[in-house]
Design a protein around this motif. Structure first.
Motif, mmCIF file in Angstrom:
data_model
loop_
_atom_site.group_PDB
_atom_site.id
_atom_site.type_symbol
_atom_site.label_atom_id
_atom_site.label_comp_id
_atom_site.label_asym_id
_atom_site.label_seq_id
_atom_site.Cartn_x
_atom_site.Cartn_y
_atom_site.Cartn_z
ATOM 1 N N ARG A 43 0.859 -1.190 0.000
ATOM 2 C CA ARG A 43 0.000 0.000 0.000
ATOM 3 C C ARG A 43 0.895 1.241 0.000
ATOM 4 O O ARG A 43 1.623 1.490 0.929
ATOM 5 N N HIS A 44 0.829 1.999 -1.060
ATOM 6 C CA HIS A 44 1.632 3.187 -1.325
ATOM 7 C C HIS A 44 3.067 2.753 -1.664
ATOM 8 O O HIS A 44 3.452 1.616 -1.402
ATOM 9 N N GLU A 65 -2.753 2.123 -3.976
ATOM 10 C CA GLU A 65 -2.947 3.249 -3.060
ATOM 11 C C GLU A 65 -3.927 2.921 -1.946
ATOM 12 O O GLU A 65 -3.817 3.446 -0.838
ATOM 13 N N GLU A 66 -4.888 2.041 -2.225
ATOM 14 C CA GLU A 66 -5.891 1.706 -1.209
ATOM 15 C C GLU A 66 -6.117 0.198 -1.165
ATOM 16 O O GLU A 66 -5.923 -0.508 -2.159
ATOM 17 N N VAL A 88 -6.497 1.852 8.501
ATOM 18 C CA VAL A 88 -6.004 0.939 7.455
ATOM 19 C C VAL A 88 -5.816 -0.482 7.992
ATOM 20 O O VAL A 88 -6.380 -1.435 7.439
#
Length: 318
Positions: A43-44, A65-66, A88
């Motif tokens: 993630r990222h 990203e998500e 998250v």
């Protein structure tokens, strides 16, 4: 007839490049790929460096990203070194995802401090840059409204926290040491009772790299910072170099981006690299300069780093 190249003395700032938190985050992704095979979802960007990200993609890492971009296939999910809001991992747990937290331990320290201040009834002022993943993650450790972002000295002079509530401040780990000291001084003058961290939140790697680039900049006609434009600590290095006396400071991501003509007429050039830039990229810049100049190099070391962060234990493969 051999044409003699102009001479150029290159000062190499030390420390530069990878820090312990970045090294740990990359090792977590690589070990997950080794144990579980691709894909491993991240993630990222694991760290803000395209060379690193693309290298991991070639090994089978998939960057998103998500979490809703990730299928329910049971493969590992890694959270980036910048840290994430509490929402998250909570969402990952609801989906029964197997996740690995690569948050730098020094960022996690800021998260725990924020939780403690909130638990003690203090309103938090976070010194940092709006929208940066680390800031998003830190603000996400406490309920909405419990923390106010302070981006610069002007914001510190006008911030209006809730009246009658005790205050504490914390900071993003990759800020300019000098700028942050100025902001803290303003906050302490305005709010004499404000609580600060027991140990400054700007990490050792950021502090050391800024000290090293100051030492180099004072002797250089131009400074080259190897780093990504979305890397906070790399951007700060360029700013610090200019303020420390370098007539010019530029940032490049790869050696191929550097125009050697920028060093024409210069006697001395300084090089440093952000904490997410591997040493191979510094060598690319040196090779680029060698095409045009007869270079000599000198290491300018202000600190020796021997910190290593252990990676989390991973689940055994079924």
């Amino acid at each position: 007839m051999t044409v003699q190249k102009p001479r150029l003395h290159v000062l190499l700032a030390g420390p530069r490049g990878f820090c312990a938190g970045v090294d740990r985050a990359i090792r977590i992704v690589e070990e997950a790929l080794k144990r579980h095979g691709p894909p491993v979802y991240v993630r990222h960007e694991i760290v803000h460096n395209r060379f690193v990200v693309e290298g991991l993609e070639r090994q089978g890492a998939v960057f998103v990203e998500e979490l809703d971009e990730i299928p329910d296939d049971g493969q590992p999910v890694v959270f980036s070194a910048h840290g994430v809001p509490k929402s998250v991992p909570a969402a990952a747990q609801r989906r029964e995802m197997y996740f690995l937290d690569a948050t730098c331990p020094l960022v996690s320290k800021v998260h725990r401090e924020s939780e403690r201040h909130h638990a003690r009834g203090r309103h938090l002022l976070l010194i940092g840059h709006e929208g940066h993943p680390e800031v998003v993650g830190t603000m996400g450790q406490v309920p909405d409204g419990a923390m106010t972002l302070v981006e610069d000295a002007a914001a510190a002079r006008r911030v209006a926290p809730p009246p009658g509530v005790p205050l504490a401040y914390t900071t993003q780990t990759t800020l300019s040491v000098d700028d942050t000291a100025g902001i803290v001084a303003i906050l302490r003058e305005r709010f004499p009772g404000i609580e600060g961290p027991a140990k400054e939140d700007i990490c050792y790697a950021t502090t050391n790299r800024q000290a090293a680039v100051k030492a180099v900049a004072a002797r250089s006609d131009i400074v080259v910072v190897v780093g990504a434009p979305n890397s906070s600590n790399s951007v700060r290095l360029r700013e610090v170099a200019e303020r420390a006396g370098a007539p010019r400071a530029v940032m490049v991501q790869r050696g191929a981006e550097l125009d050697p003509a920028l060093a024409e007429g210069c006697a001395t050039l300084g090089i440093t690299a952000g904490a997410s830039a591997p040493e191979v990229l510094v060598q690319e810049v040196l090779d680029r300069l060698r095409d045009r100049f007869d270079i000599t190099t000198e290491e300018v070391v202000v600190a020796v780093e021997d910190i290593v962060f252990r990676a989390p234990r991973m689940r055994a493969v079924a």
